[in-house]
Enzyme design. Structure first.
Site, PDB file in Angstrom:
ATOM      1  N   SER A  21       3.947  41.216 -43.036  1.00  0.00           N
ATOM      2  CA  SER A  21       4.808  40.087 -43.392  1.00  0.00           C
ATOM      3  C   SER A  21       4.388  38.858 -42.589  1.00  0.00           C
ATOM      4  O   SER A  21       3.264  38.811 -42.076  1.00  0.00           O
ATOM      5  CB  SER A  21       6.275  40.461 -43.151  1.00  0.00           C
ATOM      6  OG  SER A  21       7.126  39.512 -43.737  1.00  0.00           O
ATOM      7  N   ASN A  22       5.249  37.865 -42.493  1.00  0.00           N
ATOM      8  CA  ASN A  22       4.932  36.644 -41.741  1.00  0.00           C
ATOM      9  C   ASN A  22       6.190  36.093 -41.080  1.00  0.00           C
ATOM     10  O   ASN A  22       7.268  36.666 -41.216  1.00  0.00           O
ATOM     11  CB  ASN A  22       4.260  35.615 -42.662  1.00  0.00           C
ATOM     12  CG  ASN A  22       5.147  35.257 -43.836  1.00  0.00           C
ATOM     13  OD1 ASN A  22       6.212  34.676 -43.669  1.00  0.00           O
ATOM     14  ND2 ASN A  22       4.733  35.642 -45.042  1.00  0.00           N
ATOM     15  N   ARG A  23       6.053  34.981 -40.383  1.00  0.00           N
ATOM     16  CA  ARG A  23       7.143  34.467 -39.549  1.00  0.00           C
ATOM     17  C   ARG A  23       8.162  33.590 -40.279  1.00  0.00           C
ATOM     18  O   ARG A  23       8.995  32.962 -39.644  1.00  0.00           O
ATOM     19  CB  ARG A  23       6.574  33.672 -38.377  1.00  0.00           C
ATOM     20  CG  ARG A  23       5.734  34.498 -37.445  1.00  0.00           C
ATOM     21  CD  ARG A  23       5.316  33.687 -36.218  1.00  0.00           C
ATOM     22  NE  ARG A  23       4.230  34.337 -35.520  1.00  0.00           N
ATOM     23  CZ  ARG A  23       4.386  35.390 -34.711  1.00  0.00           C
ATOM     24  NH1 ARG A  23       5.586  35.872 -34.494  1.00  0.00           N
ATOM     25  NH2 ARG A  23       3.339  35.933 -34.124  1.00  0.00           N
TER      26      ARG A  23
ATOM     27  N   ALA B  66       7.171  31.881 -48.285  1.00  0.00           N
ATOM     28  CA  ALA B  66       5.874  32.187 -47.666  1.00  0.00           C
ATOM     29  C   ALA B  66       5.432  33.540 -48.224  1.00  0.00           C
ATOM     30  O   ALA B  66       5.676  34.590 -47.631  1.00  0.00           O
ATOM     31  CB  ALA B  66       6.016  32.240 -46.150  1.00  0.00           C
TER      32      ALA B  66
END
Ligand code: C5P
Length: 211
Positions: free
Chosen positions: A21-23, A89
């Site tokens: 995943s991402n932030r 995102a």
């Protein structure tokens, strides 16, 4: 006006307990949803996993996990939307296989093979019909303007909001952000560092009430 917004990260499963995943925290997308609700619009929010509460008064709230689920939900909702804001995102890569059982650790390296996910913005840009306004975001560490303008062209956006990531006090996870908003007709607007909630209102008024 019917407004469709996506927000937050996606999760791409490696096995039943792990993911890539991402932030992204979803703050910018949720702020835009709230600003659109305040203006009296009917808002559909498609959200990846975030810790924010769904804004009150949404016409529809769709929770998804993966890029594939996000793509499906957005394509389904797109025909009825007048304004589409792509704040999510979305992961660019996902594991080629998702193991059905938890991967055991071994002594050596583990190599994960990744494949591209669907570029949802690109798909929606191809389906855009006359009268629909498509707005994208670009988060960049380098060459902000040229990358943002190229993305707007490639993905058939009407507007793109570009922000520099990697600078302190803004961007991912922050309550504040600074954006440059570019229109496909060549106009540009600099929105200085301020709370995402304020920025969201200004962004919508520029897009909906062109000078
Ligand atoms: O190419 P890049 O990911 O930087 O473009 C950013 C824009 O494209 C954002 O609006 C983002 O929501 C969208 N995007 C998407 N699907 C992807 C990757 C990005 O919709 N797989």
């Amino acid at each position: 006006m019917n407004v469709l917004i996506n927000a937050g990260p996606t999760r791409e499963s490696i096995d039943p307990v792990r993911f890539i995943s991402n932030r992204s925290t979803g703050k910018m997308g949720y702020a835009i949803a709230e600003a659109a609700l305040k203006l009296g619009h009917a808002v559909t929010l498609v959200s990846g996993p975030v810790s924010l509460a769904a804004p009150e008064g949404l016409a529809r709230f769709v929770r998804i996990e993966s890029a594939a689920e996000m793509a499906e939900a957005m394509k389904q909702a797109m025909p009825g939307a007048d304004l589409i804001v792509l704040c999510a995102a979305v992961a660019d890569y996902r594991p080629v296989v998702c193991s059905s059982s938890k991967i055991k650790k071994g002594e050596g390296r583990l190599i994960l093979e990744l494949e591209r996910t669907e570029d949802i913005a690109l798909s929606l840009g191809k389906r855009k019909r006359a009268g629909q306004i498509l707005v994208g975001f670009a988060a960049e560490t380098d060459d902000l303007e040229s990358n943002a303008l190229r993305k707007m062209r490639e993905k058939n956006f009407d507007w793109i909001a570009a922000n520099e990531v990697g600078k302190p006090g803004r961007g991912f996870a922050s309550d504040n952000n600074a954006l440059t908003l570019y229109a496909a007709d060549g106009r540009r607007f600099n929105l200085e560092l301020k709370p995402k909630k304020v920025l969201a209102g200004e962004l919508l008024s520029l897009i909906l009430n062109p000078l």
